[in-house]
Design a protein around this motif. Structure first.
Motif, mmCIF file in Angstrom:
data_model
loop_
_atom_site.group_PDB
_atom_site.id
_atom_site.type_symbol
_atom_site.label_atom_id
_atom_site.label_comp_id
_atom_site.label_asym_id
_atom_site.label_seq_id
_atom_site.Cartn_x
_atom_site.Cartn_y
_atom_site.Cartn_z
ATOM 1 N N SER A 49 0.844 -1.194 0.000
ATOM 2 C CA SER A 49 0.000 0.000 0.000
ATOM 3 C C SER A 49 0.873 1.235 0.000
ATOM 4 N N SER A 58 -4.595 10.578 -1.258
ATOM 5 C CA SER A 58 -4.664 9.460 -2.193
ATOM 6 C C SER A 58 -3.995 8.238 -1.593
ATOM 7 N N ASN A 60 -3.362 3.746 -2.289
ATOM 8 C CA ASN A 60 -3.385 2.648 -3.256
ATOM 9 C C ASN A 60 -3.090 1.357 -2.502
ATOM 10 N N LYS A 66 -6.811 -5.381 -0.366
ATOM 11 C CA LYS A 66 -7.940 -4.439 -0.467
ATOM 12 C C LYS A 66 -9.099 -4.901 0.395
ATOM 13 N N MET A 110 2.620 6.804 -6.585
ATOM 14 C CA MET A 110 1.351 6.154 -6.234
ATOM 15 C C MET A 110 1.000 5.051 -7.224
#
Length: 135
Positions: A49, A58, A60, A66, A110
């Protein structure tokens, strides 16, 4: 030179939770995009992450985490966290945090943090913290 220190690892049963911390003493972490990475025994290190600089608007995540892991910042403590819930045995690994290298844009960092291209974008690695998920 930026030095990162991870903490918070340990032994937890499947389905349990841990919160990892990534701290820095001499630099303001909010200036950097920060990523979490992990290396399981016998496997290559992979991105887990990342969170953008300047407030962390932001984030990811790797597909494998997830919905279970959450990355966040606390600028008052100059720390980036990785909250890990519903842990699975396959999450067992040494977890590292790292900062995006100078000259790498936030968009680049990112996008690359959870791909095999991350070594070209992240550096200043911490020493790692062991996470073991086992019954």
């Amino acid at each position: 030179q930026l030095q990162l220190v991870e903490s918070g690892g340990g032994l937890v049963q499947p389905g349990g939770s841990l919160r990892l911390s990534c701290a820095a003493s001499a630099f303001t972490l909010d200036y950097f995009t920060i990523g979490w990475f992990r290396q399981a025994p016998g496997k290559e290190r992979e991105g887990v992450s990342c969170i953008s600089r300047s407030g962390g608007s932001s984030t990811n995540y790797a597909d494998s985490v997830k919905g279970r892991f959450t990355i966040s910042r606390d600028n008052t403590k100059n720390t980036v966290y990785l909250q890990m819930n519903n842990l699975k045995p396959e999450d067992t690994a040494i977890y590292y945090c790292a900062a995006a290298k100078s000259g790498i844009t936030t968009v680049q960092a990112m996008a690359m943090c959870v791909t095999s291209a991350y070594p070209s974008t992240f550096g200043s690695w911490g020493q790692g913290t062991q996470v073991t998920v086992s019954s």
